[in-house]
Scaffold this active site. Structure first.
Site, mmCIF file in Angstrom:
data_model
loop_
_atom_site.group_PDB
_atom_site.id
_atom_site.type_symbol
_atom_site.label_atom_id
_atom_site.label_comp_id
_atom_site.label_asym_id
_atom_site.label_seq_id
_atom_site.Cartn_x
_atom_site.Cartn_y
_atom_site.Cartn_z
ATOM 1 N N ASN A 1 35.411 44.599 6.519
ATOM 2 C CA ASN A 1 34.164 44.591 6.220
ATOM 3 C C ASN A 1 34.544 44.138 4.742
ATOM 4 O O ASN A 1 35.429 44.763 3.356
ATOM 5 C CB ASN A 1 33.781 46.593 5.664
ATOM 6 N N ARG B 1 0.703 -1.253 -0.035
ATOM 7 C CA ARG B 1 -0.009 -0.040 0.018
ATOM 8 C C ARG B 1 0.864 1.081 0.329
ATOM 9 O O ARG B 1 0.552 2.535 -0.116
ATOM 10 C CB ARG B 1 -0.946 0.047 1.197
ATOM 11 N N ARG C 1 40.770 49.359 -12.555
ATOM 12 C CA ARG C 1 39.399 50.338 -12.785
ATOM 13 C C ARG C 1 39.982 51.066 -14.389
ATOM 14 O O ARG C 1 41.243 51.017 -14.889
ATOM 15 C CB ARG C 1 39.937 51.267 -11.724
ATOM 16 N N SER D 1 33.011 47.374 -3.045
ATOM 17 C CA SER D 1 31.672 46.692 -3.138
ATOM 18 C C SER D 1 32.038 45.909 -5.505
ATOM 19 O O SER D 1 32.965 46.423 -5.888
ATOM 20 C CB SER D 1 30.696 47.811 -3.957
ATOM 21 N N ALA E 1 36.093 50.107 -5.153
ATOM 22 C CA ALA E 1 34.865 49.069 -5.689
ATOM 23 C C ALA E 1 35.752 48.883 -7.353
ATOM 24 O O ALA E 1 36.086 49.026 -7.369
ATOM 25 C CB ALA E 1 34.038 50.190 -5.960
ATOM 26 N N LYS F 1 31.765 29.655 1.779
ATOM 27 C CA LYS F 1 31.919 27.135 1.845
ATOM 28 C C LYS F 1 33.188 27.942 1.838
ATOM 29 O O LYS F 1 34.027 28.589 1.400
ATOM 30 C CB LYS F 1 31.425 27.136 0.507
#
Ligand code: UD1
Ligand code: CA
Length: 455
Positions: free
Chosen positions: A376, A14, A439, A404, A422, A350
């Site tokens: 940071n 079943r 950059r 960033s 950045a 990870k």
């Protein structure tokens, strides 16, 4: 000496599944694993699992656990099943054989202890229950003085016997040597042409062996699983039991009905768990941890006063005290978040250590990295740790500031107190205390106009 036989040869038609029934899970673990946990709590000399349908799969799933397996092929009833285990059992008249079912997963050690106690020396004891609706079960037949005389299966019972509400749960404890003898005398002359284990009760009475009974501490302990619906029902019952235990230990649950523990959850004092959380494997939440709604934690260790915000997914990870994780954070195996560190939304870690007080608050992938204290990590930062074949380490020393949208092409090191501008694609080490950036020069084209649609 205690021998335990677990019946697990049945097909489970079943369930409508390719998988043997006892491998279907309750709380993330095969039903048979639950039965084995209860069995092992009694410290038996020997556990024999009777397998039949899907025997190889069952044996494979439980290999290397000190179990013995007896093959029952074909399946000719519960008595026939126990017979197959007999050559593997050892002991004499004073030793006990406890029979459990692989598809009755929630039976608790205390109930089994009570059954063994009820048996006394050399007796037979049945785990029975009195049900409002006894249909389908074997009925306990007693004599005028209330003594158990035999069990009659539902299909073989007269209408009067069918009216009896005391039923056989199937779990019993018998004296080993007499059981061997009784099994040898079973016949299959009954409605199902099977060798019924339940017929040993009548034989014990005929031999003058005392037959006693015990009842489970909770009625859900003896519920069996024959269908997906029953499996789902037992899952809810078991989750409810676990939630109650957590509440009793002082854990605060936003809704005990919306919590799933599939493994072991150890909580300190004043832990709060919001709705919809799933805990798998071994999870430890230290004092004052708060887990927001809809989080998944698997094999995780969370330090005191840490907050895990909504929709976070944590696996094989460690988080120290007073950290803040999420909402929408993902900690993968080897993530090791230091005290007072922050891991914000859409940040994945990870095999990465994030040191004390460091922050990765938005949109980042940090893999195979060793990040110091007070670092940071800006939004959009990515460790390029994989060249398609090998993985490489990124090291970021204390007090660095990662601008960033930076890519750290590993292996690479950012020195202490360094600043990365950045948008930097870092391919060589960044020296400590200095600004490093890569950059493309910004340009403005004077007099440029947008292309126009051709007429
Ligand atoms: C059995 C009992 C019945 C009891 C009921 C409780 C017998 C004859 N009847 O009936 O008194 O009320 O359990 O649920 O014992 N199994 C094998 N090999 C077999 C047959 C069964 O390993 O040849 C295993 C099944 O996989 C299952 C357990 O034994 O785990 C019980 O078998 P099941 O067919 O469910 O027994 P019932 O007919 O329900
Ligand atoms: Ca059954």
């Amino acid at each position: 000496m205690l021998n335990i036989v677990i019946l697990a040869a049945g097909q489970g038609t079943r369930m409508r599944s390719a998988q043997p029934k006892v491998l279907h899970a309750i709380a993330g673990e095969p039903m048979l694993a639950h039965v084995l946990r209860a069995a092992r709590a009694l410290a038996p000399e020997r556990i024999v699992v009777v397998v039949g349908h899907g025997a190889e799969q069952v044996q494979q799933a439980f290999a290397g656990q000190g179990l013995q397996f007896a093959l029952q092929q074909p399946q000719q009833g519960t008595g026939h099943a126990v017979m197959q285990a007999m050559p593997l059992l050892q002991g004499g008249a004073d030793d006990a054989c406890l029979v459990l079912y692989g598809d009755v997963p929630l039976v608790q050690p205390a109930t089994l202890q009570a059954l063994l106690q009820a048996r006394g020396l050399g007796g037979l004891a049945l785990l029975t229950e009195t049900l409002a609706d006894p249909a389908g079960y074997g009925r306990i037949v007693r004599d005028g003085r209330g003594r158990i005389v035999r069990i009659v299966e539902h299909k073989d019972a007269t209408p009067q016997e069918q009216a009896l509400r005391e039923v056989n749960t199937g779990i019993l404890a018998a004296p080993l040597e007499p059981l061997r003898r009784w099994l040898g005398r079973l016949s299959n002359d009954n409605a199902q042409a099977e060798y019924y284990l339940t017929d040993v009760v009548g034989l014990a009475v005929a031999d003058g062996v005392a037959v006693s009974h015990a009842q489970p501490a909770a009625s859900w302990e003896t519920l069996g699983v024959n269908s997906r619906a029953q499996q789902a029902e037992l899952e809810r019952i078991w989750q409810g039991v676990q939630a109650q235990r957590l509440l009793e230990q002082g854990v605060s649950l936003a809704d005990p009905a919306r919590l799933d523990v599939r493994g072991t959850l150890h909580c300190g004092r004043d832990v709060h768990i919001d709705v919809g959380c799933v805990f798998e494997g071994a999870v430890r939440l230290a004092d004052g941890v708060r887990v927001g709604p809809y989080c998944v934690l698997r094999d995780a260790d969370i330090g005191a006063a840490t907050a895990i915000e909504a929709f976070s997914h944590i696996e094989g990870a460690r988080v120290a005290d007073a950290a803040r994780i999420g909402p929408y954070a993902r900690l993968r195996p080897g993530a090791d978040v230091g005290p007072e560190a922050h891991v914000g939304n859409f940040v994945e870690l990870k095999q990465t250590r994030l040191g004390r007080g460091s922050k990765a608050n938005h949109l980042a992938y940090l893999g195979d990295a060793r990040i110091g204290e007070r670092v940071n990590v800006g939004a959009g930062t990515i460790t390029c740790n994989y060249d398609g074949v090998n993985k490489f380490q990124t090291v970021i020393e204390d007090d660095a500031f990662i601008g960033s949208d930076t890519q750290l092409v590993a292996p690479v090191r950012v020195g202490a107190g360094a600043t990365l501008g950045a948008g930097t694609t870092l391919v060589r080490d960044a020296p400590a205390g200095q600004l490093t950036l890569s950059r493309a020069p910004q340009e403005t084209i004077p007099g440029w106009s947008r292309p126009k649609r051709k007429p």
